[in-house]
Design an enzyme around this catalytic site. Structure first.
Site, PDB file in Angstrom:
ATOM      1  N   LYS A   8       0.842  -1.213   0.000  1.00  0.00           N
ATOM      2  CA  LYS A   8       0.000   0.000   0.000  1.00  0.00           C
ATOM      3  C   LYS A   8       0.872   1.258   0.000  1.00  0.00           C
ATOM      4  O   LYS A   8       0.606   2.200  -0.746  1.00  0.00           O
ATOM      5  CB  LYS A   8      -0.933  -0.032   1.218  1.00  0.00           C
ATOM      6  CG  LYS A   8      -1.867   1.165   1.313  1.00  0.00           C
ATOM      7  CD  LYS A   8      -3.131   0.831   2.070  1.00  0.00           C
ATOM      8  CE  LYS A   8      -2.949   0.805   3.579  1.00  0.00           C
ATOM      9  NZ  LYS A   8      -2.809   2.140   4.185  1.00  0.00           N
ATOM     10  N   SER A   9       1.894   1.282   0.828  1.00  0.00           N
ATOM     11  CA  SER A   9       2.754   2.475   0.915  1.00  0.00           C
ATOM     12  C   SER A   9       3.402   2.772  -0.436  1.00  0.00           C
ATOM     13  O   SER A   9       3.438   3.918  -0.891  1.00  0.00           O
ATOM     14  CB  SER A   9       3.856   2.262   1.955  1.00  0.00           C
ATOM     15  OG  SER A   9       3.304   2.160   3.239  1.00  0.00           O
ATOM     16  N   GLY A  26      -5.247   7.774   5.381  1.00  0.00           N
ATOM     17  CA  GLY A  26      -4.354   8.743   6.016  1.00  0.00           C
ATOM     18  C   GLY A  26      -3.113   8.996   5.177  1.00  0.00           C
ATOM     19  O   GLY A  26      -2.641  10.136   5.072  1.00  0.00           O
ATOM     20  N   SER A  60       7.154   9.117  12.036  1.00  0.00           N
ATOM     21  CA  SER A  60       6.061   8.930  11.087  1.00  0.00           C
ATOM     22  C   SER A  60       6.558   9.110   9.658  1.00  0.00           C
ATOM     23  O   SER A  60       7.055  10.173   9.288  1.00  0.00           O
ATOM     24  CB  SER A  60       4.940   9.941  11.364  1.00  0.00           C
ATOM     25  OG  SER A  60       4.101  10.053  10.238  1.00  0.00           O
ATOM     26  N   ASP A  88       1.852  -1.148  11.830  1.00  0.00           N
ATOM     27  CA  ASP A  88       0.518  -1.600  11.418  1.00  0.00           C
ATOM     28  C   ASP A  88       0.236  -3.047  11.817  1.00  0.00           C
ATOM     29  O   ASP A  88      -0.868  -3.551  11.584  1.00  0.00           O
ATOM     30  CB  ASP A  88       0.356  -1.442   9.898  1.00  0.00           C
ATOM     31  CG  ASP A  88       0.321   0.028   9.492  1.00  0.00           C
ATOM     32  OD1 ASP A  88      -0.059   0.872  10.325  1.00  0.00           O
ATOM     33  OD2 ASP A  88       0.701   0.333   8.344  1.00  0.00           O
ATOM     34  N   ARG A 130      -6.354   2.113  17.907  1.00  0.00           N
ATOM     35  CA  ARG A 130      -6.092   0.665  17.801  1.00  0.00           C
ATOM     36  C   ARG A 130      -5.730   0.028  19.126  1.00  0.00           C
ATOM     37  O   ARG A 130      -5.948  -1.172  19.314  1.00  0.00           O
ATOM     38  CB  ARG A 130      -4.965   0.399  16.794  1.00  0.00           C
ATOM     39  CG  ARG A 130      -5.455   0.419  15.391  1.00  0.00           C
ATOM     40  CD  ARG A 130      -4.459  -0.138  14.402  1.00  0.00           C
ATOM     41  NE  ARG A 130      -5.056   0.019  13.080  1.00  0.00           N
ATOM     42  CZ  ARG A 130      -4.385   0.198  11.952  1.00  0.00           C
ATOM     43  NH1 ARG A 130      -3.067   0.234  11.977  1.00  0.00           N
ATOM     44  NH2 ARG A 130      -5.025   0.326  10.812  1.00  0.00           N
ATOM     45  N   ARG A 180      -7.572  -3.133   9.645  1.00  0.00           N
ATOM     46  CA  ARG A 180      -6.637  -4.078  10.280  1.00  0.00           C
ATOM     47  C   ARG A 180      -7.242  -4.720  11.534  1.00  0.00           C
ATOM     48  O   ARG A 180      -6.904  -5.851  11.881  1.00  0.00           O
ATOM     49  CB  ARG A 180      -5.294  -3.412  10.568  1.00  0.00           C
ATOM     50  CG  ARG A 180      -4.627  -2.932   9.290  1.00  0.00           C
ATOM     51  CD  ARG A 180      -3.150  -2.763   9.382  1.00  0.00           C
ATOM     52  NE  ARG A 180      -2.661  -1.937   8.285  1.00  0.00           N
ATOM     53  CZ  ARG A 180      -2.417  -2.362   7.040  1.00  0.00           C
ATOM     54  NH1 ARG A 180      -2.602  -3.622   6.713  1.00  0.00           N
ATOM     55  NH2 ARG A 180      -2.004  -1.521   6.110  1.00  0.00           N
TER      56      ARG A 180
HETATM   57  C1  S3P Z   1       2.515   4.730   6.211  1.00  0.00           C
HETATM   58  C2  S3P Z   1       3.063   5.098   7.410  1.00  0.00           C
HETATM   59  C3  S3P Z   1       2.526   4.674   8.720  1.00  0.00           C
HETATM   60  C4  S3P Z   1       1.554   3.505   8.576  1.00  0.00           C
HETATM   61  C5  S3P Z   1       0.603   3.698   7.432  1.00  0.00           C
HETATM   62  C6  S3P Z   1       1.362   3.838   6.128  1.00  0.00           C
HETATM   63  C7  S3P Z   1       3.127   5.235   4.975  1.00  0.00           C
HETATM   64  O1  S3P Z   1       1.845   5.766   9.287  1.00  0.00           O
HETATM   65  O2  S3P Z   1       0.838   3.335   9.775  1.00  0.00           O
HETATM   66  O3  S3P Z   1      -0.274   2.607   7.339  1.00  0.00           O
HETATM   67  O4  S3P Z   1       2.845   4.701   3.887  1.00  0.00           O
HETATM   68  O5  S3P Z   1       3.912   6.191   5.052  1.00  0.00           O
HETATM   69  P1  S3P Z   1       2.632   6.896  10.142  1.00  0.00           P
HETATM   70  O6  S3P Z   1       3.533   7.607   9.238  1.00  0.00           O
HETATM   71  O7  S3P Z   1       1.570   7.796  10.695  1.00  0.00           O
HETATM   72  O8  S3P Z   1       3.344   6.143  11.230  1.00  0.00           O
END
Ligand code: S3P
Length: 464
Positions: free
Chosen positions: A42-43, A115, A189, A342, A373, A417
């Site tokens: 996903k990232s 997010g 983050s 996650d 969570r 999740r």
């Molecule tokens: C992600 C970073 C993480 C993760 C999210 C995906 C990303 O969040 O929890 O599912 O793709 O950069 P945070 O950056 O808020 O830790």
């Protein structure tokens, strides 16, 4: 999610508000067997589309995750002017605009549950002289955006409006000349780090982000791959310093998306807890900043074998052979959290089946995910008869040494999740475990149910 035919563009689902919840339960299953490849990470999928938007030329993407979250990002890329086309399942093209040349989106951007898409795109928009509104579903509207807005404001972005507490809907007025800043992130983050770097792309100077705990590095790697000058050096014991030269000439590339370790986590834990299981999960990304769960499970005594380790699309990948294992409780250090942020919900499920207690330390960031969570996991364990407690930011789970009562109905709180983790629990608990709604699973893993059923997982409608 709609599985469009080749050549068609698939559209994200609604914000789920109007649809009735669809409960599902998982029941004790015979040993899981077979092979499967989880969908694309996903990232990386979000970032591949965004880099395609910011580059000049035609970026092709293979293995894109077609979950609702990523489809929202594809829509946003279109709203900023890119042509985004789906050729076949997972195979996409982006005709980029080039950093500095994005168009004003014609309407507010709706990111649904995502997010990552929201925060990364706030950075992208912030580095352009355009005004954009960011919004999403009820879960997204609860999530903190201040952490992103603070550095963007330092760079010259104006926050035109925001909901209480720095939440969506947020309207930003970006700047064509973002000030180069040096910023130490207050929380580990990757979304925050990435937003700053993406805004810094259009800066006339050097943008520096320092993190005390290294978070996933996909943005840095992809920026370098698309031609940006970016230097990453260690900072302190676990941290990194990232320096990006502004105004690079980003050129379209081909991106191959490896399988998502955060999605692989569900089959992995399922195979460990369901007696008689022996499965292979193919092509899993083994980026060191993403495999904290595997490290932890190995410490717990898991039988996980890495086969055929190789590089795909610039990332380490391997096939994982996973067999049912007798697990024991461990103490998971807080410093490992960014590499498995996650995966705590599904780790808590593994811990429930372990012998002895598992303590997971330093989970404050879990409170601001798609749901709180920490609370959602604790409640889910409670209703399934698993003794657990929260002490400060730590979660402590008492393991049942292979025996979990189950029988609970878990509130998923619009969190994919949480939904998948407790379905995994039901595959090995004495009584079935149910979740109140499967709807959000499509945000990250639309084929979860069918892939798990392919291994022998038993799902069905909960009896009233
Ligand atoms: C992600 C970073 C993480 C993760 C999210 C995906 C990303 O969040 O929890 O599912 O793709 O950069 P945070 O950056 O808020 O830790």
């Amino acid at each position: 999610m709609a599985q469009g035919a080749a050549g068609q563009n698939v559209a994200p689902g609604g914000d789920h508000g109007g649809q009735p919840p669809q409960p599902l339960q998982a029941a004790a299953s015979a040993g899981l067997k077979g092979r499967m490849r989880p969908p694309g990470d996903k990232s990386i999928s979000h970032r591949a589309l965004i880099m395609g938007l910011l580059a000049t030329g035609r970026t092709s993407i293979q293995g894109l995750l077609e979950g609702d979250d990523v489809l929202r990002t594809a829509e946003a890329c279109r709203a900023f002017g890119a042509k985004v086309e789906r050729l076949a399942p997972g195979s996409w093209l982006v005709d980029g605009m080039g950093a500095g040349s994005l168009l004003q989106p014609p309407a507010p951007l709706d990111f649904g549950n995502a997010g990552t898409g929201t925060r990364l795109m706030m950075g992208v928009a912030g580095g352009h002289a355009i005004t954009a509104t960011f919004n999403g579903d009820a879960s997204l509207r609860k999530r903190p955006m201040r952490r992103i807005l603070d550095p963007l404001v330092l760079m010259g972005v104006e926050v035109v409006s925001e909901a209480e507490g720095g939440r969506c809907p947020v309207t930003l007025k970006g700047t064509a000349v973002p000030a180069p800043i040096e910023y130490r992130t207050p929380v580990p983050s990757a979304q925050l780090k990435s937003a700053i770097l993406l805004a810094g792309l259009n800066s006339p100077g050097r943008t520096v982000v320092i993190e005390t705990e290294a978070s996933r590095d996909h943005t840095e790697k992809m920026l370098a791959y698309f031609g940006a000058k970016i230097a990453v050096t260690p900072d302190g014991e676990h941290g990194r310093r990232i320096e990006l030269e502004g105004r690079p000439d980003l050129r379209a590339r081909e991106v191959i998306v490896p399988a998502d370790p955060s999605s692989a986590a569900f089959a992995l834990v399922a195979a460990l807890i369901v007696p008689g299981s022996d499965i292979v999960i193919e092509g899993v990304m083994m980026n060191p900043l993403r495999i904290g769960l595997i490290t932890t499970l190995l410490e717990m005594g898991a039988n996980i074998e890495q086969l055929n380790a190789r590089i795909e699309g610039g990332e380490d990948v391997a096939d994982l052979r996973v067999r049912h294992s007798r697990l024991h409780g461990v103490d998971v250090p807080a410093a490992r959290a960014p590499a498995m942020i996650d995966e705590y919900p599904v780790l808590a499920v593994a811990a429930a089946f372990a012998q002895g207690e598992t303590r997971m330390r330093g989970l404050s960031e879990l409170r601001v995910k798609e749901s709180d969570r920490l609370a959602a996991v604790s409640e889910g364990l409670n209703v399934n008869g698993v003794t657990n407690r929260i002490e400060g930011d730590d979660l402590i789970v008492a393991g049942g040494d292979g025996m979990v009562r189950g029988g609970g109905m878990v509130a998923t709180h619009l969190d994919h999740r949480i939904a998948m983790s407790f379905l995994v629990m039901g595959l090995a608990s004495v009584r079935p475990a149910a979740i109140d709604d499967v709807g959000m699973i499509a945000t990250s893993y639309p084929i979860f149910q069918s892939q798990m059923e392919g291994l022998g997982a038993k799902f069905g409608k909960p009896s009233a």
